[in-house]
Design an enzyme around this catalytic site. Structure first.
Site, short mmCIF file in Angstrom:
data_model
loop_
_atom_site.label_atom_id
_atom_site.label_comp_id
_atom_site.label_asym_id
_atom_site.label_seq_id
_atom_site.Cartn_x
_atom_site.Cartn_y
_atom_site.Cartn_z
N SER A 120 -2.40 3.25 -5.78
CA SER A 120 -0.96 3.40 -5.62
C SER A 120 -0.30 3.79 -6.92
O SER A 120 0.88 4.07 -6.96
CB SER A 120 -0.36 2.09 -5.13
OG SER A 120 -0.70 1.06 -6.03
N HIS A 141 -3.00 7.13 0.14
CA HIS A 141 -2.53 5.77 -0.15
C HIS A 141 -2.01 5.07 1.11
O HIS A 141 -0.98 5.47 1.66
CB HIS A 141 -1.43 5.83 -1.23
CG HIS A 141 -0.87 4.51 -1.58
ND1 HIS A 141 0.46 4.28 -1.79
CD2 HIS A 141 -1.48 3.29 -1.73
CE1 HIS A 141 0.65 3.01 -2.07
NE2 HIS A 141 -0.51 2.40 -2.04
N GLU A 153 0.69 7.79 2.05
CA GLU A 153 1.15 8.79 1.08
C GLU A 153 -0.04 9.67 0.68
O GLU A 153 -1.08 9.16 0.25
CB GLU A 153 1.72 8.11 -0.17
CG GLU A 153 3.06 7.42 0.09
CD GLU A 153 3.57 6.64 -1.13
OE1 GLU A 153 4.78 6.67 -1.36
OE2 GLU A 153 2.75 5.99 -1.81
N ASN A 192 6.12 2.66 -3.53
CA ASN A 192 6.07 1.55 -4.49
C ASN A 192 7.21 1.61 -5.49
O ASN A 192 7.63 0.59 -6.05
CB ASN A 192 4.72 1.52 -5.22
CG ASN A 192 3.66 0.83 -4.39
OD1 ASN A 192 3.93 0.38 -3.28
ND2 ASN A 192 2.46 0.75 -4.90
N1 3HC Z 1 -3.61 -7.76 8.80
C1 3HC Z 1 -3.69 -7.11 9.97
N2 3HC Z 1 -2.77 -7.24 10.95
C2 3HC Z 1 -1.75 -8.06 10.71
C3 3HC Z 1 -1.58 -8.78 9.50
C4 3HC Z 1 -2.58 -8.59 8.51
N3 3HC Z 1 -2.52 -9.18 7.34
N4 3HC Z 1 -0.45 -9.51 9.56
C5 3HC Z 1 0.09 -9.27 10.78
N5 3HC Z 1 -0.68 -8.39 11.45
C6 3HC Z 1 -0.46 -7.86 12.78
C7 3HC Z 1 -0.41 -8.97 13.80
O1 3HC Z 1 -1.71 -9.26 14.29
C8 3HC Z 1 0.46 -8.36 14.87
O2 3HC Z 1 -0.30 -7.48 15.66
P1 3HC Z 1 -0.03 -7.36 17.24
O3 3HC Z 1 1.33 -6.74 17.34
O4 3HC Z 1 -1.12 -6.48 17.73
O5 3HC Z 1 -0.06 -8.73 17.78
C9 3HC Z 1 1.46 -7.50 14.08
O6 3HC Z 1 0.86 -7.27 12.80
C10 3HC Z 1 2.78 -8.21 13.88
O7 3HC Z 1 2.50 -9.43 13.24
P2 3HC Z 1 3.34 -10.76 13.42
O8 3HC Z 1 4.01 -10.75 14.74
O9 3HC Z 1 2.48 -11.92 13.08
O10 3HC Z 1 4.37 -10.74 12.24
P3 3HC Z 1 5.47 -9.66 11.86
O11 3HC Z 1 6.11 -9.04 13.05
O12 3HC Z 1 6.29 -10.34 10.83
O13 3HC Z 1 4.64 -8.50 11.14
C11 3HC Z 1 3.96 -7.55 9.10
C12 3HC Z 1 3.84 -8.75 10.02
C13 3HC Z 1 3.44 -6.31 9.81
C14 3HC Z 1 3.12 -7.84 7.88
C15 3HC Z 1 5.49 -7.36 8.75
O14 3HC Z 1 5.99 -8.55 8.25
C16 3HC Z 1 5.73 -6.27 7.73
O15 3HC Z 1 5.81 -5.10 8.07
N6 3HC Z 1 5.87 -6.69 6.45
C17 3HC Z 1 6.11 -5.74 5.36
C18 3HC Z 1 4.80 -5.20 4.89
C19 3HC Z 1 4.97 -4.20 3.80
O16 3HC Z 1 6.05 -3.92 3.28
N7 3HC Z 1 3.86 -3.62 3.38
C20 3HC Z 1 3.83 -2.70 2.27
C21 3HC Z 1 3.34 -3.42 1.08
S1 3HC Z 1 3.23 -2.37 -0.33
C22 3HC Z 1 1.69 -1.78 -0.31
O17 3HC Z 1 0.87 -2.10 0.49
C23 3HC Z 1 1.37 -0.77 -1.35
C24 3HC Z 1 0.21 -1.20 -2.20
O18 3HC Z 1 -0.09 -0.14 -3.03
C25 3HC Z 1 0.51 -2.40 -3.04
#
Ligand code: 3HC
Length: 291
Positions: A120, A141, A153, A192
């Site tokens: 990233s 990414h 990305e 990011n």
């Molecule tokens: N791994 C895989 N699947 C996951 C998971 C995980 N860690 N956490 C949740 N899920 C799945 C669940 O199983 C569920 O699937 P389903 O719809 O088939 O049942 C679905 O995601 C929704 O989960 P929940 O209902 O438990 O919870 P939420 O609706 O709150 O969703 C989330 C969880 C998808 C993590 C949501 O909170 C979200 O979008 N959070 C923001 C994540 C984000 O911003 N990510 C970017 C991070 S930056 C990055 O990655 C860049 C890197 O370079 C650092």
């Protein structure tokens, strides 16, 4: 370009889920890691994720089993790379490690194979120069959790060919993702950098005692409609990942304002790495729920 076989380097949170995404999209996929125990943990976690999806009616047992059967695990980079058409490197965010991996991939993978990095922060020119095929190197990414997040990305460096970009965009689409093209290397790319601006302000607000961590997270969710607050997100992504990304950015820019925030550094040095270690900004129980 026809892609049949995909190799993913690294079986951490990102590599393992990227591998599962590829296998679900129908590709014969191998996940490679030097640590046997990390591969075993990835295999168990992915299998249980598929069980959950089946239990929730999101996927048939047959589809889950077929995808798991397409997924292979190895500690040998050479074995994994031997018939790879596309490689996605998701190893630790350290340049010297990535360059060594790309140099080894360049020798072991077929000459037609595209070598992408999930980094990233590090533009792919930094690893392309360790290979004899810079035109076939780019960033691909993904976001955490990669099984869920739609954005990918695709970042070109100066010598990335249009064919590499087109193939990567098409590959992401075939995985059910929504790729975006980033035309120029810049640390943090687009997502990011947006996230970093929010996180930095959140860190300043809590440091100044303006609001609690929990209230800042609640504000991001209830006022801005974000699915998670910035502190919850750091815990999900990993305090180590946040720390190493900022260190890599600092090494690239030399700008001290890019250094990790002292509170992030303190958590990192104490081994409080977020959800995966049971403690970061918040404390978690074994099921990953906040205590
Ligand atoms: N791994 C895989 N699947 C996951 C998971 C995980 N860690 N956490 C949740 N899920 C799945 C669940 O199983 C569920 O699937 P389903 O719809 O088939 O049942 C679905 O995601 C929704 O989960 P929940 O209902 O438990 O919870 P939420 O609706 O709150 O969703 C989330 C969880 C998808 C993590 C949501 O909170 C979200 O979008 N959070 C923001 C994540 C984000 O911003 N990510 C970017 C991070 S930056 C990055 O990655 C860049 C890197 O370079 C650092």
């Amino acid at each position: 370009m026809q892609i049949n076989n995909i190799l993913v380097i690294g079986s951490g949170a990102m590599g393992s889920q990227i591998g599962m995404v590829a296998a679900l999209a129908g590709y014969h996929t191998t996940i490679q890691d030097i640590a046997e125990e990390s591969l075993a943990a990835a295999r168990a976690q992915l299998s249980s994720r598929m069980d959950n999806s089946v239990a929730k009616g999101r996927m048939s047992r047959e589809v889950a089993d077929e995808a798991l059967a397409r997924l292979h695990f190895t500690t040998s980079l050479e074995d994994g790379a031997a018939n790879a058409d596309y490689v996605i490197e998701a190893a630790t965010e350290k340049l010297e490690i990535k360059r060594a991996i790309f140099a080894a991939l360049d020798v072991a993978a077929p000459t037609h194979a595209i070598l992408a990095t999930n980094s990233s922060t590090l533009g792919s020119s930094k690893v392309a120069s360790a290979t004899s095929r810079p035109s076939k190197v780019c960033n691909m990414h993904f976001f955490n959790p990669a099984l869920v997040m739609k954005c990918v990305e695709v970042v070109r460096h100066e010598d990335t060919s249009q064919e590499t970009i087109d193939t990567t965009m098409e590959l992401a689409r075939s995985m059910g993702k929504s790729p975006v093209l980033v035309n120029k290397e810049i640390p943090g790319f687009v997502a990011n950098r947006l996230m970093g601006a929010l996180r930095d302000e959140a860190l300043r607000l809590q440091e100044a005692g303006i609001a609690s961590i929990a209230d800042i997270d609640t504000t991001a969710k209830t006022a801005l409609g974000h699915p998670m607050g910035p502190f919850e997100l750091m815990d999900l992504v990993g305090i180590d990942v946040s720390y190493l990304i900022r260190m890599a950015t600092f090494e690239e820019t030399g700008d001290e304002s890019d250094l990790p925030h002292p509170d992030v550094k303190a958590l990192y040095e104490a081994g409080h790495l977020g959800k995966k270690s049971g403690r970061g900004w918040y404390a978690y129980d074994d099921s990953g729920a906040k205590k």
